[in-house]
Scaffold this motif. Structure first.
Motif, PDB file in Angstrom:
ATOM      1  N   ASP A 102       1.454  -1.435  -0.123  1.00 41.06           N
ATOM      2  CA  ASP A 102      -0.312  -0.209   0.173  1.00 41.06           C
ATOM      3  C   ASP A 102       0.887   1.230   0.078  1.00 41.06           C
ATOM      4  OD1 ASP A 102       1.191  -0.198   2.457  1.00 41.06           O
ATOM      5  OD2 ASP A 102      -0.973  -1.101   3.315  1.00 41.06           O
ATOM      6  N   SER A 103       2.125   1.046   0.103  1.00 39.29           N
ATOM      7  CA  SER A 103       3.027   2.286  -0.066  1.00 39.29           C
ATOM      8  C   SER A 103       4.764   2.033  -0.419  1.00 39.29           C
ATOM      9  CB  SER A 103       2.795   3.005   1.552  1.00 39.29           C
ATOM     10  OG  SER A 103       3.737   1.951   2.045  1.00 39.29           O
ATOM     11  N   ASP A 130       7.509   2.088   4.842  1.00 40.10           N
ATOM     12  CA  ASP A 130       7.539   1.240   6.075  1.00 40.10           C
ATOM     13  C   ASP A 130       7.497   2.627   6.735  1.00 40.10           C
ATOM     14  OD1 ASP A 130       6.610   0.096   8.385  1.00 40.10           O
ATOM     15  OD2 ASP A 130       7.104  -1.931   7.345  1.00 40.10           O
ATOM     16  N   ARG A 179       2.111   4.868   4.664  1.00 38.40           N
ATOM     17  CA  ARG A 179       1.277   3.447   4.809  1.00 38.40           C
ATOM     18  C   ARG A 179      -0.518   4.447   5.473  1.00 38.40           C
ATOM     19  NH1 ARG A 179       2.748  -2.149   7.435  1.00 38.40           N
ATOM     20  NH2 ARG A 179       0.609  -2.746   6.262  1.00 38.40           N
TER      21      ARG A 179
END
Length: 466
Positions: free
Chosen positions: A214-215, A218, A295
């Protein structure tokens, strides 16, 4: 290596990584009232705009590939909150009034509207019948170093007030609790914006992990960093100020709803709930979570015993700065609290003034303002997959519907300028400096030093709208 630096890195990364080579030389002991550039020499960056543009283009190539291939992976399964239950959802262990939609006037600060004779003694006694000062800190990423320096320089000038209300978005949310707690936390504020580099705040994900995730980064190190500076003692101090009536508000974006959410961190702290500190840290992280890069944060909520999740990202997606919920009755609040004269609102815009870019954004806003909206004018609710492409797509559509930062400020001045006195600060246009990397420590230190020097000499606040 300096033992203090090792301890800090150990707290952020855990004992195993605590002794890794630091990304910067540890500073010597300093006096917070000495100009920052005297204890952290920061050379002026010599990178040209053309070189920076080329680097940005090159960085976009793998991101473009990631977006093309991300559809191949299966995202984690969400138990998303249904739109019909949106107004009933509460955070477990918390009262419903710790948060509200940012575009709803019936949101935070409602206790400021209660007549004094009806207010509980602990509600607002500390802010009744005295002049008010409000601090509004905008989004801006690493440009937030300018605002941090300004606050410390303001302390050094000797005329920084205690703020009855502090609001923050994105980097402003990271800064807001420390600004709210006052000059005792100036050293912590300086550290956050002049000590930590990219390696201290985020971890780059591998290509395949980014493709399926999702990104690109982290944010676990940033979350641990927030815990380092907002601990049990800080939560207790925020709670004590809440009982006086002071307020600390932070905005996130509920990405499913594409609407701003304003969180009252003072009420969360004063709740005494065992998850208060955890929730405060999660909200601050969510407000800083730039879609696609960082995220998103899943926050657990409950309705009638059933647990669901809400997807929250950077507050700047839907509101790059705010003084309170839209439509709030400031005239009534000022009268109910017996505030003598106009409250002074200090707005720190962690960016330069860019009229051409702002005009282009406003044109875009007018062009697609009606896209994906329900008949009541609110954005269409859409459950967002935990994948980079849907998150970025939804965020861009949400941003396009909202006014730019300067337009939002002008609207506040137009709507409330009769009741509130607005004072505006921004990064000076003559600071011809650009970051050379994602989180550029030298760039942040120079911005910090400039904000510090300007405020220590008496910051030239712009009255009204710039």
């Amino acid at each position: 290596m300096d033992s203090g630096r090792v301890r800090v890195r150990a707290l952020i990364y855990g004992a195993r990584d605590g002794a890794r080579r630091p990304t910067t030389h540890p500073p010597a002991a300093v006096n917070r009232h000495v100009a920052p550039h005297l204890f952290w020499p920061a050379s002026r960056l010599e990178t040209g705009h053309r070189q920076r543009h080329n680097r940005c283009v090159l960085r976009l190539i793998p991101l473009a590939a990631a977006l093309l291939l991300a559809g191949c992976a299966t995202p984690p399964i969400r138990h998303a909150l249904p739109p019909a239950l949106a107004d009933q959802a509460v955070v477990p262990g918390m009262e419903p009034d710790i948060r509200a939609w940012g575009d709803d006037a019936a949101g935070p600060l409602q206790d400021w509207l209660v007549p004094p004779e009806e207010q509980p003694a602990a509600c607002c006694a500390g802010i009744v019948g005295r002049p008010h000062h409000y601090l509004v800190i905008s989004s801006g990423g690493d440009d937030g170093a300018f605002g941090a320096g300004l606050l410390l320089g303001w302390t050094a000038a000797g005329n920084r007030p205690e703020f009855d209300l502090v609001t923050g978005v994105s980097t402003g949310a990271l800064m807001a609790p420390l600004a709210f707690l006052g000059p005792d936390y100036d050293e912590a504020l300086r550290e956050v914006y002049t000590l930590y580099s990219e390696d201290d705040m985020v971890e780059r994900r591998g290509v395949m992990k980014a493709l399926s995730g999702d990104s690109a980064f982290d944010t676990a190190p940033l979350r641990r960093l927030i815990d380092l500076y907002i601990g049990d003692e800080e939560v207790a101090r925020i709670a004590a100020e809440a009982r006086k009536g002071r307020r600390l508000l932070v905005a996130t974006t509920n990405l499913d709803a594409a609407r701003p959410v304003v969180w009252d961190l003072t009420k969360i702290a004063a709740s005494g709930a065992p998850n208060a500190r955890q929730l405060i840290g999660d909200v601050i992280l969510a407000s800083c979570s730039v879609p696609g890069l960082f995220r998103p944060v899943l926050l657990e909520v409950a309705v009638g015993g059933e647990r669901y999740d809400e997807l929250h990202v950077d507050g700047g997606v839907t509101s790059q700065l705010f003084i309170g919920p839209n439509g709030y009755d400031w005239e009534r609040a000022v009268a109910q609290l017996g505030v003598p004269g106009k409250p002074q609102v200090y707005v720190i815009r962690n960016a330069r003034l860019r009229p051409v870019r702002e005009a282009a954004r406003n044109n875009l806003e007018r062009t697609i303002a009606a896209v994906s909206r329900n008949p009541d004018g609110r954005p269409e609710w859409k459950e967002v997959e935990l994948k980079m492409t849907p998150i970025i797509r939804r965020s861009l559509a949400s941003m396009a519907r909202e006014p730019g930062i300067d337009e939002a400020y002008r609207r506040y001045v137009s709507a409330y300028g009769v009741v509130l006195d607005f004072n505006f600060a921004h990064i000076p246009d003559d600071l011809d400096l650009d970051p050379s990397e994602f989180i550029d420590l030298d760039y942040m230190r120079e911005l910090f030093a400039r904000g510090y020097e300007m405020a220590r000499a008496g910051y030239p606040w712009i009255r009204g709208a710039p």
